[in-house]
Design a protein around this motif. Structure first.
Motif, PDB file in Angstrom:
ATOM      1  N   LYS A 167     -44.556  32.619  33.238  1.00  0.00           N
ATOM      2  CA  LYS A 167     -43.539  33.351  33.993  1.00  0.00           C
ATOM      3  C   LYS A 167     -43.230  32.766  35.368  1.00  0.00           C
ATOM      4  N   ASP A 168     -44.204  32.529  36.175  1.00  0.00           N
ATOM      5  CA  ASP A 168     -43.969  32.071  37.551  1.00  0.00           C
ATOM      6  C   ASP A 168     -44.267  30.590  37.757  1.00  0.00           C
ATOM      7  N   VAL A 169     -44.311  29.831  36.679  1.00  0.00           N
ATOM      8  CA  VAL A 169     -44.576  28.395  36.780  1.00  0.00           C
ATOM      9  C   VAL A 169     -43.251  27.671  36.991  1.00  0.00           C
ATOM     10  N   HIS A 170     -43.189  26.866  38.039  1.00  0.00           N
ATOM     11  CA  HIS A 170     -41.983  26.097  38.324  1.00  0.00           C
ATOM     12  C   HIS A 170     -42.107  24.710  37.713  1.00  0.00           C
ATOM     13  N   VAL A 171     -40.986  24.083  37.497  1.00  0.00           N
ATOM     14  CA  VAL A 171     -40.962  22.778  36.838  1.00  0.00           C
ATOM     15  C   VAL A 171     -41.858  21.768  37.545  1.00  0.00           C
ATOM     16  N   GLU A 172     -41.765  21.693  38.861  1.00  0.00           N
ATOM     17  CA  GLU A 172     -42.576  20.707  39.589  1.00  0.00           C
ATOM     18  C   GLU A 172     -44.064  20.975  39.425  1.00  0.00           C
ATOM     19  N   GLU A 173     -44.446  22.243  39.423  1.00  0.00           N
ATOM     20  CA  GLU A 173     -45.848  22.600  39.203  1.00  0.00           C
ATOM     21  C   GLU A 173     -46.301  22.149  37.812  1.00  0.00           C
ATOM     22  N   ALA A 174     -45.442  22.343  36.825  1.00  0.00           N
ATOM     23  CA  ALA A 174     -45.780  21.948  35.461  1.00  0.00           C
ATOM     24  C   ALA A 174     -45.878  20.432  35.345  1.00  0.00           C
ATOM     25  N   VAL A 175     -44.941  19.708  35.958  1.00  0.00           N
ATOM     26  CA  VAL A 175     -44.992  18.242  35.931  1.00  0.00           C
ATOM     27  C   VAL A 175     -46.303  17.761  36.550  1.00  0.00           C
ATOM     28  N   GLN A 176     -46.644  18.309  37.695  1.00  0.00           N
ATOM     29  CA  GLN A 176     -47.877  17.895  38.376  1.00  0.00           C
ATOM     30  C   GLN A 176     -49.118  18.220  37.547  1.00  0.00           C
ATOM     31  N   ALA A 177     -49.126  19.376  36.904  1.00  0.00           N
ATOM     32  CA  ALA A 177     -50.284  19.767  36.096  1.00  0.00           C
ATOM     33  C   ALA A 177     -50.449  18.845  34.889  1.00  0.00           C
ATOM     34  N   VAL A 178     -49.354  18.545  34.205  1.00  0.00           N
ATOM     35  CA  VAL A 178     -49.433  17.672  33.033  1.00  0.00           C
ATOM     36  C   VAL A 178     -49.783  16.249  33.462  1.00  0.00           C
ATOM     37  N   ASP A 179     -49.131  15.761  34.511  1.00  0.00           N
ATOM     38  CA  ASP A 179     -49.473  14.431  35.049  1.00  0.00           C
ATOM     39  C   ASP A 179     -50.964  14.352  35.374  1.00  0.00           C
ATOM     40  N   GLY A 180     -51.449  15.356  36.090  1.00  0.00           N
ATOM     41  CA  GLY A 180     -52.852  15.376  36.502  1.00  0.00           C
ATOM     42  C   GLY A 180     -53.807  15.434  35.325  1.00  0.00           C
ATOM     43  N   TRP A 181     -53.441  16.210  34.306  1.00  0.00           N
ATOM     44  CA  TRP A 181     -54.326  16.331  33.152  1.00  0.00           C
ATOM     45  C   TRP A 181     -54.443  14.996  32.412  1.00  0.00           C
ATOM     46  N   TYR A 182     -53.318  14.343  32.174  1.00  0.00           N
ATOM     47  CA  TYR A 182     -53.372  13.045  31.477  1.00  0.00           C
ATOM     48  C   TYR A 182     -54.054  11.978  32.341  1.00  0.00           C
ATOM     49  N   ARG A 183     -53.867  12.041  33.653  1.00  0.00           N
ATOM     50  CA  ARG A 183     -54.544  11.103  34.552  1.00  0.00           C
ATOM     51  C   ARG A 183     -56.067  11.310  34.491  1.00  0.00           C
ATOM     52  N   ALA A 184     -56.495  12.569  34.433  1.00  0.00           N
ATOM     53  CA  ALA A 184     -57.918  12.888  34.384  1.00  0.00           C
ATOM     54  C   ALA A 184     -58.519  12.683  32.991  1.00  0.00           C
ATOM     55  N   ASN A 185     -57.672  12.595  31.978  1.00  0.00           N
ATOM     56  CA  ASN A 185     -58.133  12.477  30.590  1.00  0.00           C
ATOM     57  C   ASN A 185     -57.417  11.332  29.882  1.00  0.00           C
ATOM     58  N   PRO A 186     -57.545  10.108  30.379  1.00  0.00           N
ATOM     59  CA  PRO A 186     -56.779   8.985  29.817  1.00  0.00           C
ATOM     60  C   PRO A 186     -57.125   8.650  28.369  1.00  0.00           C
ATOM     61  N   THR A 187     -58.243   9.112  27.882  1.00  0.00           N
ATOM     62  CA  THR A 187     -58.598   8.847  26.485  1.00  0.00           C
ATOM     63  C   THR A 187     -58.012   9.892  25.541  1.00  0.00           C
ATOM     64  N   GLN A 188     -57.289  10.870  26.089  1.00  0.00           N
ATOM     65  CA  GLN A 188     -56.730  11.936  25.263  1.00  0.00           C
ATOM     66  C   GLN A 188     -55.199  11.939  25.269  1.00  0.00           C
ATOM     67  N   LEU A 189     -54.617  10.765  25.329  1.00  0.00           N
ATOM     68  CA  LEU A 189     -53.162  10.667  25.331  1.00  0.00           C
ATOM     69  C   LEU A 189     -52.533  11.112  24.017  1.00  0.00           C
ATOM     70  N   ASP A 190     -53.337  11.257  22.976  1.00  0.00           N
ATOM     71  CA  ASP A 190     -52.804  11.740  21.699  1.00  0.00           C
ATOM     72  C   ASP A 190     -52.583  13.253  21.702  1.00  0.00           C
ATOM     73  N   LYS A 191     -53.106  13.951  22.682  1.00  0.00           N
ATOM     74  CA  LYS A 191     -52.953  15.414  22.753  1.00  0.00           C
ATOM     75  C   LYS A 191     -51.496  15.739  23.078  1.00  0.00           C
ATOM     76  N   PRO A 192     -50.890  16.649  22.308  1.00  0.00           N
ATOM     77  CA  PRO A 192     -49.495  17.034  22.573  1.00  0.00           C
ATOM     78  C   PRO A 192     -49.312  17.654  23.955  1.00  0.00           C
ATOM     79  N   VAL A 193     -48.185  17.361  24.564  1.00  0.00           N
ATOM     80  CA  VAL A 193     -47.855  17.899  25.886  1.00  0.00           C
ATOM     81  C   VAL A 193     -47.858  19.424  25.844  1.00  0.00           C
ATOM     82  N   LEU A 194     -47.319  19.993  24.785  1.00  0.00           N
ATOM     83  CA  LEU A 194     -47.271  21.450  24.685  1.00  0.00           C
ATOM     84  C   LEU A 194     -48.673  22.052  24.703  1.00  0.00           C
TER      85      LEU A 194
END
Length: 127
Positions: A84-111
């Motif tokens: 509900k209160d998640v803004h696009v920039e917050e979501a971009v940063q969260a997904v970017d950060g997760w893949y950066r912190a988990n580079p061996t899990q790039l096969d995990k779907p973004v959703l």
């Protein structure tokens, strides 16, 4: 989000849906956007993807409201509450950060990342 960003997001989502009959494909052939796609995408493409996901969840929740009245635990309705209160920039940063912190899990779907990192933590604990 600007109107131009929203329009690009809708156009991107429509282009993805029009690119092939996903419903007719066996599940093993359906490709969900994953970390490989995310990390190769531009900032505008990432925002467009998120706008498309947002629109799909909103349409799904509206459909559920008309077709499954009283059933609040559908994926679309639950995801809409969690995001509900998640803004696009917050979501971009969260997904970017997760893949950066988990580079061996790039096969995990973004959703999946969006669900686990943004939506589910904002929902009340299950009873």
């Amino acid at each position: 989000m600007s109107t131009a960003t929203t329009v690009r997001g809708i156009a991107f989502a429509v282009a993805l849906m029009a690119s092939g009959p996903a419903a007719a494909q066996p599940t093993s052939q359906v490709h969900l956007a994953d970390g490989h796609d995310w990390t190769r995408s531009s900032s505008d493409q990432r925002r467009a993807y998120l706008a498309g996901i947002s629109n799909v969840i909103s349409v799904g929740a509206a459909w559920d409201g008309k077709n499954t009245p009283g059933q609040e635990d559908t994926f679309s309705r639950t995801a809409q509450r969690g995001l509900k209160d998640v803004h696009v920039e917050e979501a971009v940063q969260a997904v970017d950060g997760w893949y950066r912190a988990n580079p061996t899990q790039l096969d995990k779907p973004v959703l999946s990342v969006i669900w686990r990192e943004l939506a589910r933590p904002r929902l009340p604990a299950a009873k």
